[in-house]
Design a protein around this motif. Structure first.
Motif, short mmCIF file in Angstrom:
data_model
loop_
_atom_site.label_atom_id
_atom_site.label_comp_id
_atom_site.label_asym_id
_atom_site.label_seq_id
_atom_site.Cartn_x
_atom_site.Cartn_y
_atom_site.Cartn_z
N UNK A 172 13.62 -3.83 -2.97
CA UNK A 172 12.66 -2.30 -2.15
C UNK A 172 11.75 -1.42 -2.92
N UNK A 173 10.80 -1.91 -3.26
CA UNK A 173 9.84 -2.01 -3.53
C UNK A 173 9.09 0.58 -3.31
N UNK A 174 9.34 0.97 -4.52
CA UNK A 174 9.23 2.33 -4.15
C UNK A 174 7.92 2.59 -4.80
N UNK A 175 6.71 4.01 -4.44
CA UNK A 175 5.43 4.67 -4.64
C UNK A 175 6.26 5.94 -5.26
N UNK A 176 5.82 6.00 -6.58
CA UNK A 176 5.91 7.39 -6.84
C UNK A 176 4.66 8.13 -8.19
N UNK A 177 4.45 9.46 -7.59
CA UNK A 177 4.02 10.54 -8.26
C UNK A 177 4.08 10.90 -9.08
N UNK A 178 3.64 11.37 -10.12
CA UNK A 178 3.88 12.38 -11.17
C UNK A 178 2.40 13.11 -12.03
N UNK A 179 3.39 14.74 -12.00
CA UNK A 179 2.66 15.88 -12.35
C UNK A 179 1.88 15.71 -13.72
N UNK A 183 0.81 -1.21 0.13
CA UNK A 183 -0.10 -0.44 -0.07
C UNK A 183 0.58 1.10 0.27
N UNK A 184 -0.09 2.40 -0.50
CA UNK A 184 0.90 3.90 -0.64
C UNK A 184 0.32 4.45 -0.17
N UNK A 185 0.11 5.08 1.10
CA UNK A 185 -0.58 6.26 1.92
C UNK A 185 -0.24 7.59 0.75
N UNK A 186 -1.09 8.61 0.34
CA UNK A 186 -0.47 9.85 0.12
C UNK A 186 -1.52 11.11 1.19
N UNK A 187 -0.57 12.04 0.79
CA UNK A 187 -0.82 13.09 1.68
C UNK A 187 -0.56 14.57 1.07
N UNK A 188 -0.86 15.59 1.31
CA UNK A 188 -0.46 16.51 0.60
C UNK A 188 -1.64 17.13 -0.40
N UNK A 189 -0.96 17.54 -1.62
CA UNK A 189 -2.36 18.38 -2.15
C UNK A 189 -3.46 16.60 -3.20
N UNK A 190 -4.05 17.32 -3.77
CA UNK A 190 -5.02 16.14 -4.22
C UNK A 190 -4.59 14.91 -5.40
N UNK A 191 -5.01 13.85 -4.69
CA UNK A 191 -4.33 12.48 -4.73
C UNK A 191 -4.83 12.04 -6.31
N UNK A 192 -5.57 12.80 -6.85
CA UNK A 192 -7.16 12.09 -7.90
C UNK A 192 -6.19 12.79 -9.44
N UNK A 193 -5.00 14.18 -8.75
CA UNK A 193 -4.38 14.75 -10.33
C UNK A 193 -2.77 14.24 -10.08
N UNK A 194 -2.68 13.41 -9.61
CA UNK A 194 -1.31 12.61 -10.18
C UNK A 194 -1.70 10.93 -11.12
N UNK A 195 -0.94 10.79 -11.58
CA UNK A 195 -0.46 8.96 -11.98
C UNK A 195 0.91 8.27 -10.79
N UNK A 196 0.15 7.68 -11.15
CA UNK A 196 1.06 6.64 -10.02
C UNK A 196 1.49 5.65 -10.35
#
Length: 124
Positions: free
Chosen positions: A93-100, A21-34
């Motif tokens: 090691x598995x990393x979660x990433x967000x793209x704007x 699982x990867x929990x995001x906080x901060x700006x609107x999550x739905x604006x990011x490709x993950x």
């Protein structure tokens, strides 16, 4: 900005399943490709899977296609990686990433924010 925190990694046996699982906080999550990436010792970080903002489209590395499933719950600000039929080559090691970006990417350079990673070890 968005902050990402991965969880769910642990030691498993070959053939087992695991969900990250990867929990995001901060700006609107739905604006990011993950995306999910992984990095094994001595190797470069490699693409695993990505999911578009709405969750409508998903893409996988050939090495995990048919075994891993990415999904997201925008109401919970969370992206998941369901991993089945794990083998020793999945150890990393598995990393979660967000793209704007409006375009999905399989290149780590296409991502703006990263989590700290979670260790997955598959024992054979």
């Amino acid at each position: 900005q968005v902050q990402l925190v991965e969880s769910g990694g642990r030691l498993v046996q070959a053939g087992d399943s695991l969900r990250l699982s990867c929990l995001a906080s901060g700006r609107t999550f739905s604006r990011y490709n993950m995306g999910w990436f992984r990095q094994a010792p001595g190797k470069e970080r490699e693409f695993v899977s990505t999911i578009t903002r709405s969750g409508f489209s998903t893409f996988y590395a050939d090495s995990v296609k048919g075994r891993f499933t990415i999904s997201r719950d925008n109401a919970k600000n969370t992206v998941y990686l369901q991993m089945n039929s794990l083998n020793a080559e999945d150890t990393a090691v598995y990393y979660c990433a967000a793209s704007d970006s409006s375009v999905y990417s399989i290149d780590p350079m296409g991502y703006d924010y990263w989590g700290q990673g979670t260790q997955v070890t598959v024992s054979s």
